[in-house]
Enzyme design. Sequence first.
Site, PDB file in Angstrom:
ATOM      1  CG  HIS A  58      89.401 131.543  26.546  1.00 35.40           C
ATOM      2  ND1 HIS A  58      90.033 132.614  27.148  1.00 35.40           N
ATOM      3  CD2 HIS A  58      90.383 130.813  25.970  1.00 35.40           C
ATOM      4  CE1 HIS A  58      91.340 132.534  26.944  1.00 35.40           C
ATOM      5  NE2 HIS A  58      91.571 131.435  26.230  1.00 35.40           N
ATOM      6  CG  HIS A  60      93.346 129.949  21.518  1.00 35.67           C
ATOM      7  ND1 HIS A  60      94.221 131.012  21.585  1.00 35.67           N
ATOM      8  CD2 HIS A  60      92.942 129.729  22.796  1.00 35.67           C
ATOM      9  CE1 HIS A  60      94.356 131.406  22.840  1.00 35.67           C
ATOM     10  NE2 HIS A  60      93.585 130.641  23.601  1.00 35.67           N
ATOM     11  CD  GLN A 153     100.300 131.863  22.532  1.00 36.97           C
ATOM     12  OE1 GLN A 153      99.278 131.327  22.134  1.00 36.97           O
ATOM     13  NE2 GLN A 153     100.690 131.802  23.796  1.00 36.97           N
ATOM     14  CG  HIS A 211      95.327 133.992  27.363  1.00 36.10           C
ATOM     15  ND1 HIS A 211      94.611 134.577  26.348  1.00 36.10           N
ATOM     16  CD2 HIS A 211      95.298 132.648  27.137  1.00 36.10           C
ATOM     17  CE1 HIS A 211      94.161 133.617  25.543  1.00 36.10           C
ATOM     18  NE2 HIS A 211      94.554 132.446  25.992  1.00 36.10           N
ATOM     19  CD  GLU A 214      96.747 129.156  30.361  1.00 40.20           C
ATOM     20  OE1 GLU A 214      96.943 130.057  29.540  1.00 40.20           O
ATOM     21  OE2 GLU A 214      96.310 128.022  30.040  1.00 40.20           O
ATOM     22  CG  ASP A 310      92.032 127.642  26.294  1.00 42.87           C
ATOM     23  OD1 ASP A 310      92.287 128.456  25.397  1.00 42.87           O
ATOM     24  OD2 ASP A 310      92.791 127.450  27.260  1.00 42.87           O
ATOM     25  CD1 TRP A 316      99.226 125.370  24.648  1.00 39.79           C
ATOM     26  CD2 TRP A 316      98.189 125.807  22.708  1.00 39.79           C
ATOM     27  NE1 TRP A 316      99.845 126.438  24.053  1.00 39.79           N
ATOM     28  CE2 TRP A 316      99.241 126.736  22.867  1.00 39.79           C
ATOM     29  CE3 TRP A 316      97.393 125.884  21.566  1.00 39.79           C
ATOM     30  CZ2 TRP A 316      99.522 127.727  21.928  1.00 39.79           C
ATOM     31  CZ3 TRP A 316      97.676 126.872  20.635  1.00 39.79           C
ATOM     32  CH2 TRP A 316      98.722 127.779  20.823  1.00 39.79           C
TER      33      TRP A 316
END
Length: 429
Positions: A58, A60, A153, A211, A214, A310, A316
């Site tokens: 997982h 990005h 997203q 996702h 979350e 992630d 983030w």
Amino acid sequence: MTFDLLIRNANLPDGRRGHDIAISDGRIQAVQPQLEGDAGRVIDAAGQLVSPPFIDIHFHMDATLSLGLPRLNISGTLLEGIALWSELKPLLTYEALVERALRYCDLAVAQGVLAVRSHVDICDDRLLAVEALLDVKKQVAPYLHLELVAFPQDGYFRSPTAADNLARALDKGVSIVGGIPHFERTMADGAASVKALCEIAAARGLRVDMHCDESDDPLSRHIETLAFETQRLGLHGRVAGSHLTSMHSMDNYYVSKLLPLMAEAGVAAIANPLINIVLQGRHDSYPKRRGMTRVPEMRPHGINVAFGQDCCMDPWYSMGSVDMLEVAHMGLHVAQMTSREAMRYCFDAVTTNPAAIMGLEGYGIDVGCHGDLVLLQARDPIEAIRLKVTRLAVIRRGRVIAETPPRVAKLSLDGRPGAVDPATYAPPE
Ligand code: FE2
């Protein structure tokens, strides 16, 4: 018999000790103690751990290494991260996306990560990140398996062009259907998005990785819909729920019904411990919830659980070292998985478990598997996690593609040894 590569005296993650591994033509030809034969290159593992490669299930890659662009995330929250990413998106260029992703893949390979599943944001009508990462996927294919998830997203329904863009991304070759039901405007919209996205995956014969939930909201129950739709559409074994952090806060009775439903549907769980330990519980005073999904509780139900990284230096998360052992280390702590068996499971959660979720062919250390291996400066998986050890050699299809010298400190102390290897203390098995 002459092989291309022969690794002598390796310990393997499943407990096999002192084995030799022979590779020719990119595939493992033999795995056994004291193998007869020679090779073009022989590596003496000297009783250290040889593992199949690490997998980041997982990630990005469109956002990675963008820390500070166009500004930093001051609150550190998930929502400010999403807002910040929206500020950055219109400023992205194809060249910069490709350059950052390739640089990231270099770091991944050096750390023994040879397979990555990256979500790619499709809420940009230009589909710039999709085009860039499809290009990167082709460029890295000789040394890294990169698979892409079409990730809305800004919400599949909430973003007006997401549905169209998602279909376009899949048409271009993105191979997994993503989603973000907890970010839709209502619970009903969230559930409807799960249904619609699973139907797309079923119609196109694709996998799903969403996702899902979350949040710290115990009533965020989209995983229930995901399991139901998986069952209804016959998607068993092809669906994963990523994050699932609301489960941390759910009522125990509800979870006791939910986990068997997930198991029945063959839905896998992907926890992202580094990220969720910093993002969850942000609205709590004290005690602050840990927010990670219920990993130990899933295991007795036979639910496959993997750990993902992630984020790495993005809107983030400003930390990250492209190290799946760091991910396993954090997962072990947050889930309190401290028995020796549970610690070994944490190693599986960044190797064999994600390989099963991806459906990777030829993954593992057995005759016929790909010659993809990592030699670690540790004797077993627990030591590897504890010390987040050096990847001494990374091997792809029988060829060494990355090497790092062992970490050994030189000491200048009277009466003490001249060097200290951190991996020298082994507790009894
Ligand atoms: Fe994510």
